[in-house]
Design an enzyme around this catalytic site. Structure first.
Site, PDB file in Angstrom:
ATOM      1  N   ASN A   1     -17.357   1.132 -30.516  1.00  0.00           N
ATOM      2  CA  ASN A   1     -18.006  -0.107 -30.968  1.00  0.00           C
ATOM      3  C   ASN A   1     -17.987  -1.071 -29.782  1.00  0.00           C
ATOM      4  OD1 ASN A   1     -18.818  -2.473 -32.140  1.00  0.00           O
ATOM      5  ND2 ASN A   1     -17.062  -2.664 -33.542  1.00  0.00           N
TER       6      ASN A   1
ATOM      7  N   LYS B   1     -19.345  -3.889 -29.586  1.00  0.00           N
ATOM      8  CA  LYS B   1     -19.395  -5.306 -30.013  1.00  0.00           C
ATOM      9  C   LYS B   1     -20.460  -6.047 -29.188  1.00  0.00           C
ATOM     10  CE  LYS B   1     -14.717  -4.799 -31.696  1.00  0.00           C
ATOM     11  NZ  LYS B   1     -13.426  -5.379 -32.002  1.00  0.00           N
TER      12      LYS B   1
ATOM     13  N   HIS C   1     -17.400  -4.536 -40.834  1.00  0.00           N
ATOM     14  CA  HIS C   1     -16.364  -4.765 -39.822  1.00  0.00           C
ATOM     15  C   HIS C   1     -15.660  -6.086 -40.138  1.00  0.00           C
ATOM     16  CE1 HIS C   1     -14.356  -5.452 -36.030  1.00  0.00           C
ATOM     17  NE2 HIS C   1     -14.519  -4.161 -35.781  1.00  0.00           N
TER      18      HIS C   1
ATOM     19  N   GLU D   1     -14.730  -8.409 -38.327  1.00  0.00           N
ATOM     20  CA  GLU D   1     -15.281  -9.577 -37.627  1.00  0.00           C
ATOM     21  C   GLU D   1     -16.481 -10.134 -38.391  1.00  0.00           C
ATOM     22  OE1 GLU D   1     -15.654  -7.655 -33.815  1.00  0.00           O
ATOM     23  OE2 GLU D   1     -13.483  -7.693 -33.580  1.00  0.00           O
TER      24      GLU D   1
ATOM     25  N   GLU E   1      -9.226  -0.090 -40.327  1.00  0.00           N
ATOM     26  CA  GLU E   1      -8.956  -0.956 -39.182  1.00  0.00           C
ATOM     27  C   GLU E   1      -8.088  -2.131 -39.617  1.00  0.00           C
ATOM     28  OE1 GLU E   1     -12.128  -0.440 -35.851  1.00  0.00           O
ATOM     29  OE2 GLU E   1     -12.723  -2.071 -37.160  1.00  0.00           O
TER      30      GLU E   1
ATOM     31  N   GLY F   1      -7.941  -5.580 -31.201  1.00  0.00           N
ATOM     32  CA  GLY F   1      -7.973  -6.388 -29.981  1.00  0.00           C
ATOM     33  C   GLY F   1      -6.643  -7.014 -29.613  1.00  0.00           C
TER      34      GLY F   1
ATOM     35  N   SER G   1      -6.881  -1.137 -31.474  1.00  0.00           N
ATOM     36  CA  SER G   1      -6.106  -0.920 -30.251  1.00  0.00           C
ATOM     37  C   SER G   1      -5.852   0.556 -29.944  1.00  0.00           C
ATOM     38  CB  SER G   1      -4.793  -1.713 -30.290  1.00  0.00           C
ATOM     39  OG  SER G   1      -5.064  -3.110 -30.314  1.00  0.00           O
TER      40      SER G   1
ATOM     41  N   GLY H   1     -12.748  -0.036 -29.910  1.00  0.00           N
ATOM     42  CA  GLY H   1     -13.391  -1.237 -29.388  1.00  0.00           C
ATOM     43  C   GLY H   1     -13.226  -1.310 -27.879  1.00  0.00           C
ATOM     44  N   GLY H   2     -12.234  -2.087 -27.434  1.00  0.00           N
ATOM     45  CA  GLY H   2     -12.034  -2.356 -26.011  1.00  0.00           C
ATOM     46  C   GLY H   2     -12.039  -1.112 -25.129  1.00  0.00           C
TER      47      GLY H   2
HETATM   48  P1  13P Z   1     -10.072  -2.615 -30.363  1.00  0.00           P
HETATM   49  O1  13P Z   1     -10.089  -1.134 -30.090  1.00  0.00           O
HETATM   50  O2  13P Z   1     -10.523  -3.435 -29.199  1.00  0.00           O
HETATM   51  O3  13P Z   1      -8.772  -3.067 -30.959  1.00  0.00           O
HETATM   52  O4  13P Z   1     -11.187  -2.889 -31.487  1.00  0.00           O
HETATM   53  C1  13P Z   1     -11.191  -2.100 -32.624  1.00  0.00           C
HETATM   54  C2  13P Z   1     -12.430  -2.371 -33.377  1.00  0.00           C
HETATM   55  O5  13P Z   1     -12.639  -3.462 -33.884  1.00  0.00           O
HETATM   56  C3  13P Z   1     -13.428  -1.288 -33.461  1.00  0.00           C
HETATM   57  O6  13P Z   1     -14.388  -1.553 -34.420  1.00  0.00           O
END
Ligand code: 13P
Length: 251
Positions: free
Chosen positions: A9, A11, A95, A97, A167, A173, A210, A231-232
């Site tokens: 993802n 983002k 998600h 967010e 998640e 994050g 993470s 994510g990251g």
């Molecule tokens: P991180 O891997 O950066 O923690 O993000 C996870 C995420 O929100 C994937 O959708």
């Protein structure tokens, strides 16, 4: 045998040229589908159009959201049909967010999942508890309520064809991933709860929050963890490749 997936993802990151260069790097690093693992990248819409036009073969494209209606006066929105047209096969829905910033509800997420599936997109439905909910021992109650709400609007049939991503919000994050034991405990309870609703027991359950090259192998060794929503670390080609390789190594 359940399907295994590694989903990146991105983002709100990467311009079109960066995205194209990044996918080249992923391919040369071997971060591609194979050995029963499907690799999916979910870029922002602009990069998605650029990558869709390129016709990728070893990486599948997904989007990060879609609207619940096919077309109409919904300024700023995008439909599942448009995403399919742009080369997408998956869409991330619900998600945390978006639940936080766009106030998306479980009923809306279920409606979107229903529409997405009927437009040729497989939903990746996100669930997860806040830190204070975990600390007060309410994780299962919160997750089950999310599942009940989504199935209430989408139905068990739609859920059976989706992918579910657990998640925990406190792990996103933060660098503070759930331990493999914590994740497995919630995943097995999610699977049980889905089955109680008449949802197929083979729905892939991904862990997100993470995930790194360092913790992926322990997570993937768990009985009910079928991959990751990253994510990251999906923005760092060499590290994403390590995560993909750990998933491909699971037998
Ligand atoms: P991180 O891997 O950066 O923690 O993000 C996870 C995420 O929100 C994937 O959708």
């Amino acid at each position: 045998m359940r399907q295994r997936l590694i989903v990146g993802n991105w983002k709100m990151n990467l311009l079109q040229a960066e995205a194209l260069a990044f996918v080249d790097e992923l391919e040369s690093a071997g971060a591609v589908s194979g050995d029963g693992v499907e690799v999916v990248i979910c870029p922002p819409y602009t990069a998605l159009a650029a990558l869709g036009g390129r016709g990728l073969r070893s990486i599948t494209l997904g989007a990060q959201n879609c609207h619940a209606r096919q077309k109409g006066a919904f300024t700023g929105e995008i439909s599942a049909e448009m995403l399919t047209d742009a080369g997408c096969r998956y869409v991330i829905l619900g998600h945390s967010e978006r639940r936080r910033d766009q106030h998306e509800t479980d009923v809306e997420i279920g409606n979107k999942a229903n529409h997405a599936l009927h437009s040729g997109l497989r939903p990746i439905i996100c669930l997860g508890e806040q830190l204070e909910e975990r600390q007060s021992g309410r994780t299962h109650e919160v997750i089950n309520r999310q599942i009940d709400g989504i199935i209430g609007s989408a139905g068990a049939q739609v859920m059976s064809q989706a992918v579910v991503a657990y998640e925990p919000v406190w792990a996103i994050g933060t660098g503070l991933a759930a331990t493999a034991e914590q994740a497995q405990e919630v995943h097995s309870s999610i699977r049980e709860h889905l089955i109680k609703h008449g949802v197929s027991g083979t729905v892939p359950l991904l862990y997100g929050g993470s995930v790194t090259g360092g913790n992926a192998a322990d997570l993937f060794a768990c009985a009910d963890i079928d991959g990751a929503l990253v994510g990251g670390a999906s923005l760092k080609a060499p590290e994403f490749a390590v995560i993909v390789q750990h998933a491909r190594d699971v037998r």
